[in-house]
Scaffold this active site. Sequence first.
Site, PDB file in Angstrom:
ATOM      1  N   GLU A 248      30.660  43.715  68.629  1.00 54.69           N
ATOM      2  CA  GLU A 248      29.430  43.387  68.655  1.00 54.69           C
ATOM      3  C   GLU A 248      29.865  41.766  68.030  1.00 54.69           C
ATOM      4  OE1 GLU A 248      26.942  45.234  66.263  1.00 54.69           O
ATOM      5  OE2 GLU A 248      24.506  43.295  66.006  1.00 54.69           O
ATOM      6  N   GLN A 285      28.662   3.043  65.245  1.00 58.55           N
ATOM      7  CA  GLN A 285      29.524   4.063  64.852  1.00 58.55           C
ATOM      8  C   GLN A 285      29.919   5.434  64.213  1.00 58.55           C
ATOM      9  OE1 GLN A 285      31.897   2.619  61.754  1.00 58.55           O
ATOM     10  NE2 GLN A 285      34.068   2.485  63.168  1.00 58.55           N
ATOM     11  N   HIS A 344      18.631  13.371  67.423  1.00 58.06           N
ATOM     12  CA  HIS A 344      17.382  13.222  67.581  1.00 58.06           C
ATOM     13  C   HIS A 344      16.433  12.652  67.074  1.00 58.06           C
ATOM     14  CE1 HIS A 344      19.570  16.324  70.404  1.00 58.06           C
ATOM     15  NE2 HIS A 344      18.300  16.160  71.088  1.00 58.06           N
ATOM     16  N   GLY A 369      24.462  41.399  62.812  1.00 54.29           N
ATOM     17  CA  GLY A 369      25.849  42.038  62.628  1.00 54.29           C
ATOM     18  C   GLY A 369      26.729  41.539  61.960  1.00 54.29           C
ATOM     19  N   GLY A 370      26.120  41.734  60.533  1.00 56.51           N
ATOM     20  CA  GLY A 370      26.935  41.266  59.814  1.00 56.51           C
ATOM     21  C   GLY A 370      27.114  40.341  58.937  1.00 56.51           C
TER      22      GLY A 370
END
Length: 385
Positions: A248, A285, A344, A369-370
């Site tokens: 997972e 830059q 953006h 998932g932890g």
Amino acid sequence: MQRNHFEPEHLAFADAFRSFADKELVPHYLDWERAGIAPREIFQEAGRNGFLGMAVPEEYGGGGVDDFRFNQALNEQIALAGVTGVGLGISLHNDTCLPYFLSFCTDEQRRRWLPGIASGELITAVAMTEPGAGSDLAGIRTSAKRDGDSYIVNGSKTFITNGVNADLVITAVRTGDASADDRRAGMSLLILERGMPGFERGRNLDKLGLHSQDTAELSFSDVRVPVENLLGEEGTGFGQLTQKLPQERMSLAVNGVAEARAAFEETLRYVQDRKAFGKTISSFQNTKFVLAEIATEIDVTQAFVDKGVDLLNAKQLDPADAAKAKWWATELQGRVIDRCLQLHGGYGYMTEYPVSRRYADARVTRIYGGTTEIMKGVISKSLGL
Ligand SMILES: Cc1cc2nc3c(=O)[nH]c(=O)nc-3n(C[C@H](O)[C@H](O)[C@H](O)COP(=O)(O)OP(=O)(O)OC[C@H]3O[C@@H](n4cnc5c(N)ncnc54)[C@H](O)[C@@H]3O)c2cc1C
């Protein structure tokens, strides 16, 4: 950096899934985001096209190939197509739930469930978390008391992905008490099925992101579950979860770096088009340096994640290495998408731009998932700390 990870068959599979996603998922995605759920039928559509149960043996209607690179290729296309919410349900079904069925089912259970899992008739979910126990898995209280040939299940779960659509829910229950010296004892996995009396779905939860993903509360009130629905041996549930969590976590790591890459590619195009002070944003830059840093971070992370997938395929993936991949790739995802959104400007905050949805969708990957903190706990334990 050139990637030699996939064979031609994985790339062809990725192309096929992308065509499927562009035709069947992308056109409806914003409607499903507004509705807070995607229709069950997309699972059947995905199943018909060979995008579910790739690892299910052919005799049960699956692809018969146990190679996580197919899952990875599919998950990467979910990210690139920008259908993350719906994609989570599919990857949870393939990457997280299926391994429990493949490893722990009896022959009779395999015949009963695998064909439906591969075809998408049976949608799966895994229910560990409870209102009072998330990170502390051993603290679950949902009880399953043996009564003749059944268990009587009482309790509740929360935050369950696919919670509304699921037909088969791998449910962590207490069949016995934890002992003073082993809090993990007495846990088992039971399959709860749609329609069992006393098994109710609660709210489809309103979330910050992943709007098209149904995340629900489940409640169990004297649900009679036949012993034939016990997955593996009674009392071994904690060990079963520990065995399957690394896959997972690799799935979430794969998604994390794929989401970061997708946002990066969108941003690369955007900054070459958008102008300020008479120049493209890409000519500043700062923009160049930010994108150079992101490109590097993605390549470094991708190499680590690909290595983890290879180890998973070779059945040599160490749980601590899966934890490293999970926390690193999901933290990268959050960091990269935040920087991409910044490039953006105000448009990045508008939901019509995919980067804004990616931003909201990304936040939870450091939690489910932890959590990142729990991953670091797993790693520090492997260091003997
Ligand atoms: C959208 C979504 C989908 C989900 N899908 C599923 C699903 O399908 N199935 C399922 O079972 N669960 C699912 N979850 C639940 C998820 O796995 C839990 O939310 C997660 O494990 C954290 O548990 P918790 O929410 O109870 O937080 P808590 O455990 O209360 O943690 C709160 C904070 O304390 C920290 N913390 C806790 N313990 C420690 C410690 N020992 N050391 C240091 N810090 C610690 C955590 O890192 C966190 O920052 C989902 C959650 C969400 C939000």
